[in-house]
Design a protein around this motif. Sequence first.
Motif, PDB file in Angstrom:
ATOM      1  N   GLU A 140       0.823  -1.096   0.043  1.00  0.00           N
ATOM      2  CA  GLU A 140      -0.016  -0.286   0.140  1.00  0.00           C
ATOM      3  C   GLU A 140       0.801   1.219   0.151  1.00  0.00           C
ATOM      4  OE1 GLU A 140      -3.270   0.330  -0.309  1.00  0.00           O
ATOM      5  OE2 GLU A 140      -3.570  -1.737  -0.524  1.00  0.00           O
ATOM      6  N   ILE A 141       1.941   1.284   0.709  1.00  0.00           N
ATOM      7  CA  ILE A 141       2.912   2.340   1.105  1.00  0.00           C
ATOM      8  C   ILE A 141       3.548   2.518  -0.375  1.00  0.00           C
ATOM      9  CG2 ILE A 141       4.951   3.267   1.981  1.00  0.00           C
ATOM     10  CD1 ILE A 141       3.873   2.001   4.473  1.00  0.00           C
ATOM     11  N   HIS A 192       8.203  12.000   2.274  1.00  0.00           N
ATOM     12  CA  HIS A 192       9.270  11.651   3.235  1.00  0.00           C
ATOM     13  C   HIS A 192       8.735  10.695   4.348  1.00  0.00           C
ATOM     14  CE1 HIS A 192      12.842  11.721   5.830  1.00  0.00           C
ATOM     15  NE2 HIS A 192      12.357  12.269   6.908  1.00  0.00           N
ATOM     16  N   GLU A 193       7.711  10.858   4.897  1.00  0.00           N
ATOM     17  CA  GLU A 193       7.038  10.188   5.896  1.00  0.00           C
ATOM     18  C   GLU A 193       6.729   8.901   5.252  1.00  0.00           C
ATOM     19  OE1 GLU A 193       6.656  10.380   9.085  1.00  0.00           O
ATOM     20  OE2 GLU A 193       7.606  12.585   9.001  1.00  0.00           O
ATOM     21  N   LEU A 194       6.116   8.714   3.978  1.00  0.00           N
ATOM     22  CA  LEU A 194       5.953   7.552   3.396  1.00  0.00           C
ATOM     23  C   LEU A 194       7.122   6.695   3.270  1.00  0.00           C
ATOM     24  CD1 LEU A 194       3.176   8.483   0.642  1.00  0.00           C
ATOM     25  CD2 LEU A 194       3.014   7.027   2.754  1.00  0.00           C
ATOM     26  N   GLU A 195       8.326   7.344   2.775  1.00  0.00           N
ATOM     27  CA  GLU A 195       9.686   6.523   2.600  1.00  0.00           C
ATOM     28  C   GLU A 195      10.057   6.443   3.907  1.00  0.00           C
ATOM     29  OE1 GLU A 195      11.627   9.459   0.488  1.00  0.00           O
ATOM     30  OE2 GLU A 195      11.348   9.096  -1.489  1.00  0.00           O
ATOM     31  N   ASP A 223      -2.653   6.589   8.410  1.00  0.00           N
ATOM     32  CA  ASP A 223      -2.714   7.981   8.485  1.00  0.00           C
ATOM     33  C   ASP A 223      -1.799   8.444   7.627  1.00  0.00           C
ATOM     34  OD1 ASP A 223      -4.651   7.991  10.339  1.00  0.00           O
ATOM     35  OD2 ASP A 223      -3.326   8.149  12.241  1.00  0.00           O
ATOM     36  N   ASN A 224      -0.672   8.208   7.358  1.00  0.00           N
ATOM     37  CA  ASN A 224       0.440   8.573   6.596  1.00  0.00           C
ATOM     38  C   ASN A 224      -0.136   8.562   4.833  1.00  0.00           C
ATOM     39  OD1 ASN A 224       2.353   9.354   8.530  1.00  0.00           O
ATOM     40  ND2 ASN A 224       3.336   7.015   8.206  1.00  0.00           N
ATOM     41  N   ILE A 225      -0.811   7.429   4.634  1.00  0.00           N
ATOM     42  CA  ILE A 225      -1.303   7.265   3.345  1.00  0.00           C
ATOM     43  C   ILE A 225      -2.568   8.239   3.231  1.00  0.00           C
ATOM     44  CG2 ILE A 225      -2.854   5.637   1.967  1.00  0.00           C
ATOM     45  CD1 ILE A 225      -1.342   3.335   3.226  1.00  0.00           C
TER      46      ILE A 225
END
Length: 439
Positions: free
Chosen positions: A159-160, A252-255, A306-308
Amino acid sequence: MERVGCTLTATYAHPRPAPTNFLPAISTMASSYRDRFPHSNLTHSLSLPWRPSTYYKVSSSTPSVAPYCTRSQRVSENTMLPFVSNRTTFFTRYTPDDWYRSNLTNYQESKTSRHNSEKLRVDTSRLIQDKYQQTRKTQADTTQNLGERVNDIGFWKSEIIHELDEMIGETNALTDVKKRLERALMETEAPLQVARECLFHREKRMGIDLVHDEVETQLLTEVDTILCCQERMKLHLDKAIAQLAADRASQHELEKDLSDKQTAYRIDDKCHHLRNTSDGVGSFRGVERVDATVSVPESWAKFTDDNILRSQSERAASAKLRDDIENLLVVTANEMWNQFNKVNLSFTNRIAETADAKNKIQTHLAKTLQEIFQTEMTIESIKKAIKDKTAFLKVAQTRLDERTRRPNIELCRDMAQLRNQSQLVFIEHSSCIYTAGGI
């Protein structure tokens, strides 16, 4: 050889003479303790003569002559040790009955110990089997839980990755639009500079030509239009920069989350495939008391979700901003282009009017120049006439100068003198007339 029971006489058994000082000399102390055994206090009772310690106690109980000896002599006697030759009789330690009873006691204790040991071995073997089965079951449950955890991490990782690809594409698209906006904003500087230079150069007009005409009005309108377009471009450029920062923060948060999940996936997958015969299995004492966890499964899943969601929200805002920038570029280009055409039209009309006035002025200028040429020719002829009288003037001045050297009475104001003077006045007056009339 001395007989048993006789006291041996030795040189160190005799008392030493009393020293002159309270403390002996260093050499004396060294020789005194080097040849003697350490003294030990015996606390055994004398009521049991068959005990080995009796010998030492009896042999050490010698008559005391303390009242008659010096302090050094008493010290020497106390440090004396007994010898075997002081024993006078051998004593029996145990009886045969004691020996047999001791053996029977040892046999009974050995039998009881063997019975207890056998029972303990059976219980231990059964306990080992039970704990082994429980350990295998616990390990199988842990392996199953690790497999489920690896599947969960793989799902959120996919998903990420999908959302990260979408965010990277949106960020690149917004970056391209931002570059186009920056380039468009930079390109507006040239028309603005041209319009301002036109206004600046038109300020150089002189006299009646410094008129507030249609061209100046359209130029001022063009400057205002370009400045207004630049303000709107800068506003949207700031929004694009802020949106890019938000997009990159989400990216950046996703990475970071993806990197953490890849590391966790690798570690948990390694743990899932670990077996008792695997390489790298070691002993880490006390590791079960270390609790470094910072989340539970619910908070762990909510963090990634939440990040997604944040990334999806930023992508929607970024897409809307891209559409606004595209519309802004079209609108501002049309506005500046229309005003540019108006300015060019007004310039064309004004140039035609100015050209007509210029042609008429040039006609009058040609006639004026012809007259000026004629006047200049007259001036040249006057200058030539003045130059021609220079020789006459020099001759008259030379004559007057020479006549001033006449001696004494010969300095006479005669007719020649008066005529020379009048000639000079005439020549100078003629030159002044030419100058005043011609120039």
